[in-house]
Motif scaffolding. Sequence first.
Motif: not given
Length: 218
Positions: A51, A62, A66, A82
């Motif tokens: 990030e 991400q 997912t 994670l």
Amino acid sequence: ALKKTMALTPQVLMCGKASPGGVHCLGFLDRRLLWSLATKRPLSLDISRCESCRPAVFAWLQQEVTACNDALARAGKKTIALVHVKPAPPQPKKPRKVERRSFFQALFHSTAEGLQEIAEAQIERSFRFDASAWLRKQQAEACELFCGLALRDGCTACGLCTVVCPTGAVVLERGEHAALHFAGASCTGCNLCALHCPQGALELVPHFAGQREFPLDR
């Protein structure tokens, strides 16, 4: 790096900022690669530094994690965890002292072959990671995360789709039992097969539904 990850117990995939043995950047990962790793053994992923380092890569990972976790859960498999791996302490580097005069004396008294070796040593060689080839080698099973193929009426078995497919995901079998074979795990979704079909009979669909063979009417 993926081979090293698969050898770890448990599997932990991380970048070079977390471990010197990690990959340069995790941005090359997608849901297909994650699926292939996670279906073999439980997988952990450290994206905690992404990030601040590369926000776009963080958002991409991400999204892909997912999607892969949703598919893993539906398949009754353990989802990707994670984690945050504590960085290893930096290893002290011993400085290599080279006298400036000695360096230039060696340089100017080198033979042509020696100079060529020096020049070649400065060339940084990089290699492109071929995800499709890696997935084929791992014999990954396709799921809904992979693209699928649909065949409509009008196919003449010309074979052009097999010629333009860069990964060999489409194979034409001729003869008495002519059929078009599709390897979903090798498909990158480039859509070249459908775009080049003279009859417009092929269509790439976003989700693999399990159909690998399309019999052709003679």
